[in-house]
Structure formats: C-alpha cells, structure tokens
Design a protein around this motif. Sequence first.
Motif, PDB file in Angstrom:
ATOM      1  N   ASN A 153       0.827  -1.206   0.000  1.00 29.63           N
ATOM      2  CA  ASN A 153       0.000   0.000   0.000  1.00 29.63           C
ATOM      3  C   ASN A 153       0.860   1.253   0.000  1.00 29.63           C
ATOM      4  N   LYS A 156       2.590   1.776  -3.341  1.00 28.29           N
ATOM      5  CA  LYS A 156       1.644   2.228  -4.354  1.00 28.29           C
ATOM      6  C   LYS A 156       1.415   3.745  -4.225  1.00 28.29           C
ATOM      7  N   CYS A 157       1.218   4.191  -2.977  1.00 25.98           N
ATOM      8  CA  CYS A 157       0.997   5.627  -2.740  1.00 25.98           C
ATOM      9  C   CYS A 157       2.219   6.432  -3.172  1.00 25.98           C
ATOM     10  N   LYS A 159       4.437   5.641  -5.418  1.00 19.49           N
ATOM     11  CA  LYS A 159       4.544   5.636  -6.874  1.00 19.49           C
ATOM     12  C   LYS A 159       3.551   6.628  -7.489  1.00 19.49           C
ATOM     13  N   GLN A 160       2.319   6.629  -6.959  1.00 19.96           N
ATOM     14  CA  GLN A 160       1.303   7.555  -7.471  1.00 19.96           C
ATOM     15  C   GLN A 160       1.732   9.001  -7.237  1.00 19.96           C
ATOM     16  N   THR A 163       4.650   9.991  -9.515  1.00 22.40           N
ATOM     17  CA  THR A 163       4.213  10.173 -10.900  1.00 22.40           C
ATOM     18  C   THR A 163       3.543  11.534 -11.053  1.00 22.40           C
ATOM     19  N   GLU A 175      -5.103  22.594  -9.715  1.00 24.36           N
ATOM     20  CA  GLU A 175      -5.483  21.207  -9.966  1.00 24.36           C
ATOM     21  C   GLU A 175      -4.483  20.249  -9.328  1.00 24.36           C
ATOM     22  N   ALA A 178      -4.469  20.386  -5.502  1.00 19.50           N
ATOM     23  CA  ALA A 178      -5.624  19.705  -4.907  1.00 19.50           C
ATOM     24  C   ALA A 178      -5.451  18.188  -4.973  1.00 19.50           C
ATOM     25  N   THR A 179      -4.900  17.694  -6.100  1.00 24.05           N
ATOM     26  CA  THR A 179      -4.684  16.253  -6.222  1.00 24.05           C
ATOM     27  C   THR A 179      -3.579  15.802  -5.276  1.00 24.05           C
ATOM     28  N   ASP A 181      -2.891  17.132  -2.409  1.00 16.58           N
ATOM     29  CA  ASP A 181      -3.495  17.087  -1.074  1.00 16.58           C
ATOM     30  C   ASP A 181      -4.011  15.687  -0.766  1.00 16.58           C
ATOM     31  N   VAL A 182      -4.714  15.126  -1.767  1.00 19.11           N
ATOM     32  CA  VAL A 182      -5.326  13.821  -1.571  1.00 19.11           C
ATOM     33  C   VAL A 182      -4.270  12.731  -1.426  1.00 19.11           C
ATOM     34  N   TRP A 183      -3.262  12.775  -2.299  1.00 19.64           N
ATOM     35  CA  TRP A 183      -2.229  11.727  -2.231  1.00 19.64           C
ATOM     36  C   TRP A 183      -1.358  11.891  -1.003  1.00 19.64           C
ATOM     37  N   GLU A 185      -2.438  12.731   1.841  1.00 17.66           N
ATOM     38  CA  GLU A 185      -3.194  12.098   2.919  1.00 17.66           C
ATOM     39  C   GLU A 185      -3.016  10.575   2.901  1.00 17.66           C
ATOM     40  N   LYS A 186      -3.163   9.974   1.724  1.00 15.36           N
ATOM     41  CA  LYS A 186      -3.014   8.511   1.627  1.00 15.36           C
ATOM     42  C   LYS A 186      -1.567   8.090   1.902  1.00 15.36           C
TER      43      LYS A 186
END
Lengths: 360, 204
Positions: A153, A156-157, A159-160, A163, A175, A178-179, A181-183, A185-186
């Motif tokens: 897990n 994966k985070c 790598k995302q 990228t 944009e 904001a994206t 921010d989300v990654w 968090e994960k």
Amino acid sequence: MFLSQLWLTNFRNYEEAHLNFHQGITLITGNNGNGKTNLLEAIAWFAKGKSFRNTPNEALVLQNKEKAILRAEILHSKRKTTLEAEINFSGRNQLQINGKKVKSKKDLQEKIKTTIFGPEDLSLIKGGPGERRNYLDELLIDLHTKNQLIKTNFEKCLKQRNTLLKQAKGKTTNEIEATLDVWDEKFAESGQQLANERKNLLETLKPEIENTLKKFTNNRDMVLFEYEQFWENDKLIEALQIERQTDIRRGITTIGPHRDEIAIKVNGLLAKSHASQGEQRSLALGLRLGGHELVKKTTGNEPIILLDDVFSELDSTRCQTLIELLPKKQAVLTTTGELPSGVKPDYKYHVVEGSINSSE
Amino acid sequence: MYIDAVEEVIDALGRLPGIGPKSAQRITFHLMRLPVEDIELLTSAISLMKEKIRFCDSCFNISEQELCPICKDGQRDKGMLCVVEEPKDIIALEKTAEFRGKYHVLGGSISPIDGIGPEQLKVAELLRRIEPERIEEVIIAMNPNIEGEATAIYIARLLEPLGVKVTKIASGLPVGGDLEYADELTLGRALVGRHPVNEEYKNV
C-alpha cells in the motif's frame, strides 16, 4: 517444520534434480559456477516468493525453456505439505499447495521460512539505508504476512505521488495542488503505519541482536540501533506540506519512510564508516541471527538456515561461534573450500555442472 | 500458423477482456462454422450498438438518448446522488434495489500512473449538478482500493463547501460468506466499522 525433499525442473542450470533433506546440517560442495547457490535460491524462493538474489524470472528459467518448476516437501511434525511453484519465463507464476492452486505468495510464505546468510550481507552495514530498510521490511513480512499489504500500500501511494510530481514538471496549478493534497493524505496514512511497524520491530529486535553480538565479541562495545526519520512522528502530512515546493521542483517525494534510516552505532560512531571490516561482519551476522531468533520466538516456527559460502569471509573464532549458534533444526550450507574444523555436517552433496551426487 | 484472415480474428478477439489465446481460438473456430446470417446478426448488432450508444448528458451513464432512463425517471428520489467509477457499477447497484436516487459516473478514479487526474474525470460536471438538482446527499461508491479512496477524499473536499451531506458506502464482509475465508484486510475493516447491534434491528 523442515524441508524433506526438493525437486527442480529447468531451474537455473538444473534440468532435472531431486534432493532429500533431513534435520541437521546438510553440506553442499562444488566448484564456483556449478550451481551450489542455485539450490539455496530454490529453497528460499518458496519463503520469499521470488529469488533472494532478486533475479528476474527470465534468468531463473533454463535457457530455451518456457518455465521452471520447483517442488518442495515440508514436514511439520509428521504432516507432509507439498509446495509447488511454476516460474514462467514470461507471465504470472503459478503456485500450488498440496496440488491445489493458491492465489498469492503469502500462502507459501506461511508454510516455509528461511534465514539466509551470504557474502553480500556485509552491505547491511556498509551499504546505503535502503539495505537496512529492506532488512526490516523482509523481517516484518516473515513475522506476519499482513505486513506485506502495509508495504505494498505504501509503495503504491509513493509511486502515485511521484508520478504526479513528475507530471507537474516543476510547475504547480490549483489542480495539481488539490490532487497532491489527496495523495499526501493517503501517503501519510500508509507511511505512518509502515514506519510504526518498523519502529516496533526494531525495539523487539534490539535485545535479540545484542544477545547474539555478545557471543561474537568479547569487548564491551556499546552498539546502538536507532530508527531515524526526518519527519516528526504522527506529523508526516505536515512534513509533506513543508517539503511540497521542493518535491514539485525535484519531481520526487523527498521525505517519508522510503528515506528513513536505521543508524547503527558502535561506541557512538557510525558502523557504516567507522567500524572495521571484521566488526562489520559481526554486526551483519548479528542482524541475521537476531532476526532469526525473533521469527522463531514469535511464530513458533524455526526458519531453515541457508549459509551461502560465509566461512571463507570469517576468521576462525567467528566461524566457531557461528557454528555453535547454528540451530539444531535444519541448516543447509554451501562452500567451495575446506570447512572449519568444528563443522560436522550430517549429510553431504557434491554438485558438478548442474548434477548432484550424494557423497554420503 | 493460420492463414491471415483467421489469425486476424483470433488476434482481435484476444484483445477483449477475459478472453485468453485459447478462448480466442475456440471462438474463432466456432464463428467459422456459423451460417452467414448468424454472423451478420452478430456484426450488425455490434455496429448498431456502437452507433446508437452515447453517454447521458447529465450522469454519463450509457444511454440511447440525451438522457438515460434513470435520469428521465420521475419516480427517483431527487435529493440523492450516488457517485460511481463506471457505468457497470450502476448495474451492480441497481441490482441491489436499495438505492432509489440518481447516479453520476466519473469514468474512473484518480491515478497519476494511468495518467488520470481530476480533469480527465467528470468531476466538474458533478459539482455543477448539486445546486440545480437540489442534491442533499452524495453517496460515494468507489472501488475499495487506494485510488478509489483517494478519489473519494478529493470529491468530499470539493463537495463540503456546497453544504451537501457526503457519505461513503461501508466496506466489510460479504453476506452469506464464512468469516474464516475473509482476507485480513477486509476482516480488519469490518472490525473497525462495527456498529451496535441494537441499531441494526431498529432499522429492519
């Protein structure tokens, strides 16, 4: 648990081979390049779900063959379990337990565990932080297969997020922010979890390593193991935000568990740069044996010990200590030269260019 | 191995999801034996579908007209909106007969590795629906993986300032299954998401 039989088909330089194993010490002799380590690699494949030398599938399959097949029989008290792995030149590996297909390597890992000592173990001390992180992570998975999920897990985070940073090409837009921010968090959630598991493991591991080290060195060196993270605990998300502009500029995540270090210090000095070659070897052995003891204690299952040509690297007193520390359960050793005088193998095999002779 | 005309069909079929080389070969040989009328029925059905199908202007479900049957249905609960990744998820949710609101298809989840960011998804279109349609609750029903969860967070943050209630479907154990067969992660989540038994029979 111990390994009782091993079959190899088209694996490395073995077209077809079968070996019987027993409890106690099995010795494999042979000249360099004849396939001694390949046998250890085959045994360890079941425990790791891959080659311990990190060799890709293509190189594991004998030339001009489509797949290699490994089969192992494990005895657990008197219960027999057969493990089978079909390693495909290209495409997915097929795994079986007792003739029934299983989905993940996790299932195999629950049946067989190994501790490997090799000449390259020195890099645990001398090498970069990645070597030490890997050591802890592999041990985590040996202790509990659920830790594989935590690691996957997190990776994966990472790598995302990386990228996304690369796609930003050094510039930030609303944009992308904001994206991110989300990654973030994960990434923080999974990263904190992995770092916590590593730190807990290191705490329980310390006494085990210290115990084995005492047997290797007579002097009273103060050995310290510290998990170093360059972010404040429970505040990974804040750390990511502080580093965000740097991350965007460099196109990579510069902070997190993938950059953490396990610092090993002897008398206050970093072992990596200040310890002698001999001390470094002792420390590396200490890490391996300490991990072995911990897995034995926590899972109640003693891993099979695989020693890949380690005697040539150690002086005679250290050889002697290592042999005394060898568990009574099952160990498989390879060597090119003479064995130290104290080692009395119970069984011997000699390999010559991919064929195996039993010499006793 | 085969003549080109045959090889081409095998190749084309083999690209479809769930069809491996062996199945592709079997289907090709079956097609070869079919009478011409049957083949025409199949090929015209496929091209007709491709001609007629479009995406619903409102929710981006597959549709034959500007609006899909669900969006046109006046009986639907107008205050509820369920956000899904793909049209096929709508079919799965419709089978439950538990949801009577409308849907919104995003067209995937945020995954930089696959080159999918918010701008590739129908996120802006979702936000534009909230006020005119007087949506009171948005239910996020993404796939339970990291990308799905990240997308859920992203949407929830955008919806919050609009004063709409945002919920996420629960994850847990499959009904009728055995506890012992559940994987650790699913079982772990089911434990975290436990709730008082009393509430359960009050709802029935």
